[in-house]
Design a protein around this motif. Structure first.
Motif, PDB file in Angstrom:
ATOM      1  N   UNK A  79      62.782  57.936   5.421  1.00  0.00           N
ATOM      2  CA  UNK A  79      61.612  57.063   5.280  1.00  0.00           C
ATOM      3  C   UNK A  79      61.643  56.098   6.465  1.00  0.00           C
ATOM      4  N   UNK A  80      60.504  55.929   7.119  1.00  0.00           N
ATOM      5  CA  UNK A  80      60.508  55.244   8.411  1.00  0.00           C
ATOM      6  C   UNK A  80      59.976  53.811   8.375  1.00  0.00           C
ATOM      7  N   UNK A  81      58.733  53.643   7.881  1.00  0.00           N
ATOM      8  CA  UNK A  81      58.150  52.310   8.001  1.00  0.00           C
ATOM      9  C   UNK A  81      56.830  52.182   7.273  1.00  0.00           C
ATOM     10  N   UNK A  82      56.107  51.099   7.572  1.00  0.00           N
ATOM     11  CA  UNK A  82      54.884  50.816   6.836  1.00  0.00           C
ATOM     12  C   UNK A  82      53.802  50.240   7.741  1.00  0.00           C
ATOM     13  N   UNK A  83      52.582  50.237   7.202  1.00  0.00           N
ATOM     14  CA  UNK A  83      51.409  49.732   7.909  1.00  0.00           C
ATOM     15  C   UNK A  83      51.212  48.276   7.513  1.00  0.00           C
ATOM     16  N   UNK A 120      48.582  51.901  12.477  1.00  0.00           N
ATOM     17  CA  UNK A 120      49.861  51.902  13.185  1.00  0.00           C
ATOM     18  C   UNK A 120      50.960  51.519  12.203  1.00  0.00           C
ATOM     19  N   UNK A 121      52.125  52.106  12.410  1.00  0.00           N
ATOM     20  CA  UNK A 121      53.245  51.899  11.496  1.00  0.00           C
ATOM     21  C   UNK A 121      54.342  51.098  12.190  1.00  0.00           C
ATOM     22  N   UNK A 122      54.887  50.129  11.469  1.00  0.00           N
ATOM     23  CA  UNK A 122      56.033  49.364  11.951  1.00  0.00           C
ATOM     24  C   UNK A 122      57.286  49.995  11.354  1.00  0.00           C
ATOM     25  N   UNK A 123      58.176  50.504  12.194  1.00  0.00           N
ATOM     26  CA  UNK A 123      59.404  51.105  11.681  1.00  0.00           C
ATOM     27  C   UNK A 123      60.329  49.987  11.201  1.00  0.00           C
ATOM     28  N   UNK A 124      60.846  50.127   9.986  1.00  0.00           N
ATOM     29  CA  UNK A 124      61.761  49.122   9.436  1.00  0.00           C
ATOM     30  C   UNK A 124      63.165  49.470   9.927  1.00  0.00           C
ATOM     31  N   UNK A 125      63.772  48.598  10.753  1.00  0.00           N
ATOM     32  CA  UNK A 125      65.005  48.985  11.465  1.00  0.00           C
ATOM     33  C   UNK A 125      66.221  49.198  10.569  1.00  0.00           C
ATOM     34  N   UNK A 126      66.134  48.847   9.273  1.00  0.00           N
ATOM     35  CA  UNK A 126      67.282  49.071   8.384  1.00  0.00           C
ATOM     36  C   UNK A 126      67.299  50.482   7.796  1.00  0.00           C
ATOM     37  N   UNK A 127      66.218  51.254   7.975  1.00  0.00           N
ATOM     38  CA  UNK A 127      66.105  52.547   7.297  1.00  0.00           C
ATOM     39  C   UNK A 127      67.011  53.620   7.911  1.00  0.00           C
ATOM     40  N   UNK A 170      54.645  60.016  18.561  1.00  0.00           N
ATOM     41  CA  UNK A 170      54.165  58.666  18.269  1.00  0.00           C
ATOM     42  C   UNK A 170      53.758  57.965  19.561  1.00  0.00           C
ATOM     43  N   UNK A 171      52.803  57.044  19.445  1.00  0.00           N
ATOM     44  CA  UNK A 171      52.367  56.260  20.608  1.00  0.00           C
ATOM     45  C   UNK A 171      52.514  54.777  20.290  1.00  0.00           C
ATOM     46  N   UNK A 172      53.124  54.034  21.189  1.00  0.00           N
ATOM     47  CA  UNK A 172      53.339  52.599  20.952  1.00  0.00           C
ATOM     48  C   UNK A 172      52.000  51.872  21.067  1.00  0.00           C
ATOM     49  N   UNK A 173      51.602  51.238  19.955  1.00  0.00           N
ATOM     50  CA  UNK A 173      50.273  50.606  19.901  1.00  0.00           C
ATOM     51  C   UNK A 173      50.326  49.081  19.926  1.00  0.00           C
ATOM     52  N   UNK A 174      51.504  48.513  19.715  1.00  0.00           N
ATOM     53  CA  UNK A 174      51.601  47.051  19.683  1.00  0.00           C
ATOM     54  C   UNK A 174      52.972  46.647  19.179  1.00  0.00           C
ATOM     55  N   UNK A 175      53.105  45.373  18.807  1.00  0.00           N
ATOM     56  CA  UNK A 175      54.403  44.870  18.342  1.00  0.00           C
ATOM     57  C   UNK A 175      54.219  43.916  17.168  1.00  0.00           C
ATOM     58  N   UNK A 176      55.179  43.954  16.239  1.00  0.00           N
ATOM     59  CA  UNK A 176      55.309  42.943  15.198  1.00  0.00           C
ATOM     60  C   UNK A 176      56.574  42.195  15.543  1.00  0.00           C
ATOM     61  N   UNK A 177      56.440  40.932  15.941  1.00  0.00           N
ATOM     62  CA  UNK A 177      57.559  40.187  16.507  1.00  0.00           C
ATOM     63  C   UNK A 177      58.131  41.013  17.670  1.00  0.00           C
ATOM     64  N   UNK A 178      59.390  41.439  17.586  1.00  0.00           N
ATOM     65  CA  UNK A 178      59.961  42.239  18.686  1.00  0.00           C
ATOM     66  C   UNK A 178      60.009  43.729  18.351  1.00  0.00           C
ATOM     67  N   UNK A 179      59.480  44.109  17.186  1.00  0.00           N
ATOM     68  CA  UNK A 179      59.527  45.514  16.777  1.00  0.00           C
ATOM     69  C   UNK A 179      58.243  46.234  17.160  1.00  0.00           C
ATOM     70  N   UNK A 180      58.372  47.422  17.755  1.00  0.00           N
ATOM     71  CA  UNK A 180      57.173  48.167  18.149  1.00  0.00           C
ATOM     72  C   UNK A 180      56.434  48.721  16.932  1.00  0.00           C
ATOM     73  N   UNK A 181      55.131  48.925  17.128  1.00  0.00           N
ATOM     74  CA  UNK A 181      54.299  49.588  16.130  1.00  0.00           C
ATOM     75  C   UNK A 181      53.760  50.862  16.763  1.00  0.00           C
ATOM     76  N   UNK A 182      53.617  51.911  15.940  1.00  0.00           N
ATOM     77  CA  UNK A 182      53.292  53.232  16.474  1.00  0.00           C
ATOM     78  C   UNK A 182      52.080  53.842  15.798  1.00  0.00           C
TER      79      UNK A 182
END
Length: 615
Positions: free
Chosen positions: A345-349, A360-367, A430-442
């Protein structure tokens, strides 16, 4: 590492505790996205420390070393084929720590295939907790945009699929079946956000007709309480609406009389439905009035008037269903909440009310530990038949970490999981579409090498080509040859179906009877992978395959059209799959006959090398 939000066991959950829970969840997302590289480094260290003595890592020279650079230097980037030998050993009962130091609890069957069979993803018990965590993040995010969702119910059409047992005794089943059958789902603590119209017994019913009927009936009975509707995939939700179209008169009878149709024979399902079903002639009249209308435009808001959005996956190949959902939903927002697969499981919108094209999905780095392989795509109109290749040393060194991807760039996702996948190519672009804080969104671009898809099936060009080659043997007695072909996923029918366009070289003296083309249709279906055949034979999520014979010269016109759009005449190859509407129109305008598969292809649950496990 930031603390994951605690799941409350309060069975009343006051407004205050819900507010606090939402606040804690949003803070967790803030924390992990503010320091993704540190979180990712700790995740990798945890994975490698836990699995220090596994055979796979030792085989590649990583004897307990948890250093990120050493890991990248020694461990190769792999595809499923590289793992197949180890997976087979585990499936056959080898309990030694081959991939994970924790016991493999089951296999998750991927919708992707290898050699025509579903891929088997090993998993461990602890992964269920990680999946539950990601689910727990969805509604606090949604609540920021659509408040008050705790005051009603969600009408979700959720189903289990068949499962098998490996020779070593491990269950092999789809990831969602695993989750729905787990205590994490069935004994979930009270949460107003997971209050569904479908009782657990209806979701867990192995008979897909009884499951759909009972879930639809409960959803209709509780229609005023429904605040959101959905299914996993857009195709699944549209199938539910189609089921209503075919069965509303029977459902109305049940609601009017308060009695359940005898076709529902599962005792636990009958008991669960009867707790919901009460005689309601007024509701029955309303349903009859709305369903009798010639047009079903806006049927969702007519029958479930308090619905605020439709929750389904509409990214990737599912985007082909957006017009149909807009039609039935009267323009209700289409919400994609999360990004997940059998592997992980990767992340959420985090912006769930955005347009489907902007998801775009923000990958949750703990997963898991994530890496990204830069993609240099050929943007021409040519389609080549190719298989994923092994990476060169230079390409292995090109992989970048989560914190180092660049805005606007495309990458293939590579994961290292707690369950024993190391630098595994998931196959998603995946294509990098932006950032949430320092985490990329795809943005999810596509699944690599997928040519055709209707539901959870994924057919690539190589497989399609082999299937077509098998079918054309039926033309030999008629002295006919296949000049050219292409394909198209037609979702204007419910369920959708594959269409293959054939241009033939014919011997005019020997006409080909329609039954031969029907045999060709079935031969193609019999040659396709197990996920496709299950969709046709068991789930009924895919309609009969269609071969359309087109006039001679059609593919020359297709080439002329492609060249007029800027394709190079020297490099042009016939695309084996088409999606662009004007091309589909061109092909359809030149059809001389149409033929459908006369019956479902053969399908047996489980892998061909081991038998079915009864539910």
């Amino acid at each position: 590492m930031p603390e994951a939000p605690k799941i409350s066991h309060d069975h009343t959950m006051s407004d205050y505790s819900l507010t606090q829970k939402n606040k804690n969840t949003l803070q967790f997302i803030e924390d992990v996205t503010s320091s993704p590289d540190q979180v990712q480094n700790r995740v990798l260290t945890e994975i490698l420390t836990q699995n220090a003595n596994v055979e796979y890592l030792k085989r590649h020279g990583l004897y307990g070393n948890a250093n990120r650079d050493t890991f990248k230097k020694l461990i190769p980037v792999i595809t499923y084929d590289d793992l197949q030998h180890d997976v087979t050993r585990i499936a056959n009962g080898d309990k030694s720590p081959i991939l994970s130091s924790h016991p493999i609890s089951e296999f998750l069957t991927s919708s992707g295939t290898s050699g025509g069979e579903r891929k088997l993803m090993p998993t461990i018990e602890a992964e269920l907790g990680r999946r539950s965590l990601l689910y727990s993040l969805l509604m606090p995010v949604m609540n920021q945009y659509v408040p008050g969702l705790d005051k009603g119910k969600g009408m979700y059409f959720l189903f289990i699929k068949s499962e098998s047992k490996t020779p070593g005794g491990l269950v092999a089943r789809p990831v969602l079946t695993s989750y729905y059958k787990s205590s994490h789902f069935q004994q979930r603590p009270y949460d107003p956000y997971t209050n569904y119209t479908s009782p657990n017994e209806t979701i867990l019913c192995p008979d897909s007709y009884q499951s759909m009927y009972s879930q639809m009936l409960c959803g209709l009975c509780l229609h005023n309480e429904v605040l959101r509707v959905g299914a996993v995939f857009a195709s699944g939700f549209i199938r539910a609406i189609r089921f209503l179209e075919k069965n509303w008169t029977t459902l109305c009878h049940d609601i009017r009389t308060g009695t359940l149709n005898p076709i529902i024979t599962d005792p636990s399902v009958r008991e669960a439905v009867m707790r919901v079903l009460k005689p309601d002639p007024k509701l029955s009249e309303l349903i009859e009035y709305e369903c009798s209308k010639k047009s079903w435009q806006g049927i969702i808001t007519s029958l479930w008037p308090n619905t605020k959005y439709i929750d389904v996956i509409v990214t990737g190949t599912m985007s082909q269903y957006i017009p149909t959902l807009d039609y039935y939903g009267n323009g209700l927002p289409l919400v994609c909440t999360m990004y997940a697969s059998s592997e992980c499981y990767f992340g959420l919108n985090l912006n769930p009310l955005c347009k489907p094209s902007e998801v775009s999905y923000t990958l949750i780095p703990t997963m898991a530990y994530f890496e990204f392989l830069p993609v240099h795509r050929n943007n021409g109109v040519t389609n080549s038949i190719s298989k994923p290749k092994s990476l060169s040393d230079k390409e292995q060194q090109e992989l970048v970490d989560l914190a180092d991807v660049k805005l606007g760039h495309e990458y293939e996702l590579v994961v290292t999981t707690y369950a024993g996948l190391y630098r595994y190519r998931v196959g998603d672009l995946l294509k990098v579409s932006g950032f949430k804080n320092k985490s990329p969104q795809f943005n999810f671009i596509c699944r690599k090498n997928v040519a055709l898809s209707i539901d959870s099936d994924k057919t690539d060009e190589v497989e399609l080509h082999k299937a077509v080659e098998n079918a054309i043997s039926h033309l030999i007695p008629f002295d006919a040859t296949l000049n050219e072909y292409t394909s198209y996923a037609d979702t204007t029918t419910i369920p959708g179906h594959y269409v293959i366009f054939w241009e033939l070289g014919l011997n005019e003296t020997t006409p080909i009877p329609p039954s031969v083309f029907e045999d060709c249709c079935l031969a193609i279906e019999e040659s396709l992978n197990t996920v496709y055949r299950q969709g046709r034979a068991s789930d009924k999520s895919i309609g009969p395959l269609e071969i359309k014979i087109v006039e001679n010269g059609t593919f020359d016109k297709l080439m002329d059209y492609a060249i007029s759009l800027g394709a190079s005449i020297n490099q042009y190859k016939t695309p084996r799959c088409v999606k662009f509407a004007p091309i589909v129109e061109l092909l359809n305008s030149r059809v001389v006959s149409s033929n459908f598969s006369p019956k479902c292809p053969k399908w047996i649950p489980g892998h061909k090398q081991w038998g079915n496990m009864n539910n």
